[in-house]
Design a protein around this motif. Structure first.
Motif, PDB file in Angstrom:
ATOM      1  N   HIS A   1       0.306   3.011   1.640  1.00 46.34           N
ATOM      2  CA  HIS A   1      -0.300   1.674   1.587  1.00 46.34           C
ATOM      3  C   HIS A   1       0.697   0.650   1.035  1.00 46.34           C
ATOM      4  O   HIS A   1       0.824  -0.449   1.575  1.00 46.34           O
ATOM      5  N   GLU A   2       1.398   1.039  -0.047  1.00 42.89           N
ATOM      6  CA  GLU A   2       2.375   0.129  -0.657  1.00 42.89           C
ATOM      7  C   GLU A   2       3.468  -0.231   0.352  1.00 42.89           C
ATOM      8  O   GLU A   2       3.857  -1.387   0.476  1.00 42.89           O
TER       9      GLU A   2
ATOM     10  N   LEU B   1      -1.993  10.201  -4.080  1.00 42.59           N
ATOM     11  CA  LEU B   1      -0.806   9.437  -4.496  1.00 42.59           C
ATOM     12  C   LEU B   1       0.078   9.117  -3.290  1.00 42.59           C
ATOM     13  O   LEU B   1       0.555   7.988  -3.142  1.00 42.59           O
TER      14      LEU B   1
ATOM     15  N   LEU C   1      -0.240   8.020   7.514  1.00 36.27           N
ATOM     16  CA  LEU C   1      -1.560   8.391   6.970  1.00 36.27           C
ATOM     17  C   LEU C   1      -2.037   9.688   7.614  1.00 36.27           C
ATOM     18  O   LEU C   1      -2.523  10.593   6.928  1.00 36.27           O
TER      19      LEU C   1
ATOM     20  N   ILE D   1      -0.831   8.834  -0.198  1.00 35.94           N
ATOM     21  CA  ILE D   1      -1.516   7.823   0.626  1.00 35.94           C
ATOM     22  C   ILE D   1      -1.305   6.444  -0.003  1.00 35.94           C
ATOM     23  O   ILE D   1      -1.054   5.464   0.698  1.00 35.94           O
ATOM     24  N   GLY D   2      -1.370   6.383  -1.334  1.00 33.95           N
ATOM     25  CA  GLY D   2      -1.124   5.129  -2.046  1.00 33.95           C
ATOM     26  C   GLY D   2       0.267   4.582  -1.747  1.00 33.95           C
ATOM     27  O   GLY D   2       0.438   3.373  -1.555  1.00 33.95           O
TER      28      GLY D   2
ATOM     29  N   THR E   1       0.131   4.103  10.179  1.00 31.40           N
ATOM     30  CA  THR E   1      -1.006   4.927  10.596  1.00 31.40           C
ATOM     31  C   THR E   1      -0.555   6.364  10.856  1.00 31.40           C
ATOM     32  O   THR E   1      -1.266   7.321  10.502  1.00 31.40           O
TER      33      THR E   1
ATOM     34  N   PHE F   1       3.268  -0.164   3.563  1.00 30.03           N
ATOM     35  CA  PHE F   1       2.692  -1.035   4.601  1.00 30.03           C
ATOM     36  C   PHE F   1       2.686  -2.492   4.123  1.00 30.03           C
ATOM     37  O   PHE F   1       3.099  -3.395   4.847  1.00 30.03           O
ATOM     38  N   ILE F   2       2.244  -2.675   2.872  1.00 30.76           N
ATOM     39  CA  ILE F   2       2.173  -4.033   2.311  1.00 30.76           C
ATOM     40  C   ILE F   2       3.580  -4.648   2.249  1.00 30.76           C
ATOM     41  O   ILE F   2       3.779  -5.812   2.634  1.00 30.76           O
TER      42      ILE F   2
END
Lengths: 259, 259
Positions: B229-230, B223, B77, B225-226, B74, B232-233
């Motif tokens: 996300h990756e 990009l 982000l 932000i993507g 977070t 985080f996963i």
């Protein structure tokens, strides 16, 4: 690995309270997702406002048609984030439903482990009694030795011997009792530790599933937003200088024929 | 296509005002980007607050270490969106700089086209005079005809003939004047229309460059932000149930050895 009750027999408390913390984590995860949804909703609302600004800009001049491209794209961004809000709200409902199931399961477990709690309390009180009887046994043996050494009367020595014998019997009794209770405690505690561990593993798996659902939603929307950006770039590329000049000339009747 | 002045000789006004609308569009584009930056800043601030919420959640129980993963992601982000704000603010500065240059260029153009404005005013006044002299010529010819038909005195007819001759000369003069002025007007107007078109094309090209810079910035951040996300996963996948169970056992001393 396996969970086993701790050294000071407080393992039961630790594991039992952890089960309660599991429910707290569920509540907090719902809070986190709700806060994120609120942020996305505010963002979406601001984007809708921005789209309105774009449509309120001057309709005069050659640049005017470009605002339509901005407006459309900004509206689509607003809609993507609103879609995210809706999906997060669905997820929050699922988390709450799981939280309710968790409470029911925990109440059931509390009943199931009541026998273990008794065994814990039992071994704790017997451990205390054993310690006390051991101290008493030591004291009485020392008293008997002292009287013999100091050359006390046979009557006094006999009396001490009886007391020492009684302390020995009590001590032996508690040693046997402790052995019996310990075996019961160990068996129950091992079973209960396993039960708590199973509950915890199931809980963590469920939490990870919720988080996966959260990540997938975020990822989906991120892809959608990427498509909106691509569309914007394409629409801008198609809005050529030539086409804007032509559009303006057509709307103003300025062009083509000589005066 | 080529811009040419309009039918009612108002082409000059239309094109001249469009140049002013060009500057208005520049101001509005800066406004739009500023509003977007404000939205991103608010979003970033909310994300920082959300990261703080994640770190304030319970540190008890097996789930606790998962909040660190949420917190880190977070915060990242929030940082991506703040990066976007900074880059948009840089872009706004560029737009303002361009707007200032535009004003200077427009002032210079205003001077350069002053001759054309004169030619426009000239042809407008001569067109009016030509119209008036034509009407006067028609009236005087009719008057001469009427006197002849009605058998007026030769003196009256002579007087009317002189008037008719004078009106014819004036009319002829304006027809010649109009022809001369028209050629000047057409030449100047064609040049000026080309100048306005060049200015407009340059302006639109510049605006499109700014928008491209805007899109590229948005795309870059998207990009980034993507990637968050990756990450985080992946971090969530690495935070296994097994590892959480083990971490908890280690922290509580609950596990491994039998009581």
């Amino acid at each position: 690995m396996k969970w086993l009750p701790g050294e000071r027999n407080n393992g039961f408390d630790v594991l039992y309270h952890n089960m309660k913390h599991g429910h707290l984590s569920t509540k907090e995860l719902a809070d986190f997702i709700r806060e994120r949804a609120t942020i996305e909703e505010a963002y979406s609302r601001s984007m809708t406002k921005l789209a309105k600004s774009a449509s309120n800009y001057t309709q005069l001049g050659t640049f005017a048609p470009v605002w339509d491209v901005f407006k459309t794209s900004t509206e689509k961004l607003a809609s993507c984030h609103l879609d995210l809000v809706r999906r997060l709200q669905e997820l929050i409902k699922e988390v709450h439903k799981y939280g309710d199931e968790q409470i029911k399961a925990y109440k059931k477990t509390k009943e199931e482990v009541s026998g273990t709690l008794e065994a814990v309390q039992n071994i704790q009180s017997i451990t205390q009694a054993l310690q006390k009887s051991k101290e008493n046994y030591n004291a009485k043996c020392l008293e008997q030795e002292r009287l013999k050494k100091e050359g006390a009367t046979p009557r006094e020595i006999d009396k001490a011997t009886v007391k020492s014998k009684k302390a020995t019997d009590t001590y032996k009794l508690y040693v046997e009792k402790y052995a019996a209770v310990k075996s019961d405690f160990e068996q129950k505690m091992t079973e209960t530790a396993q039960k708590f561990q199973d509950i915890e593993e199931t809980h963590l798996l469920h939490m990870k599933e919720i988080i996966e659902s959260f990540s997938n939603t975020i990822k989906d929307i991120h892809l959608q937003i990427g498509e909106v950006h691509e569309e914007f770039i394409n629409n801008m590329a198609n809005t050529t200088v030539e086409s804007l000049i032509q559009k303006f000339a057509e709307s103003k009747g300025t062009g083509k024929e000589r005066p």
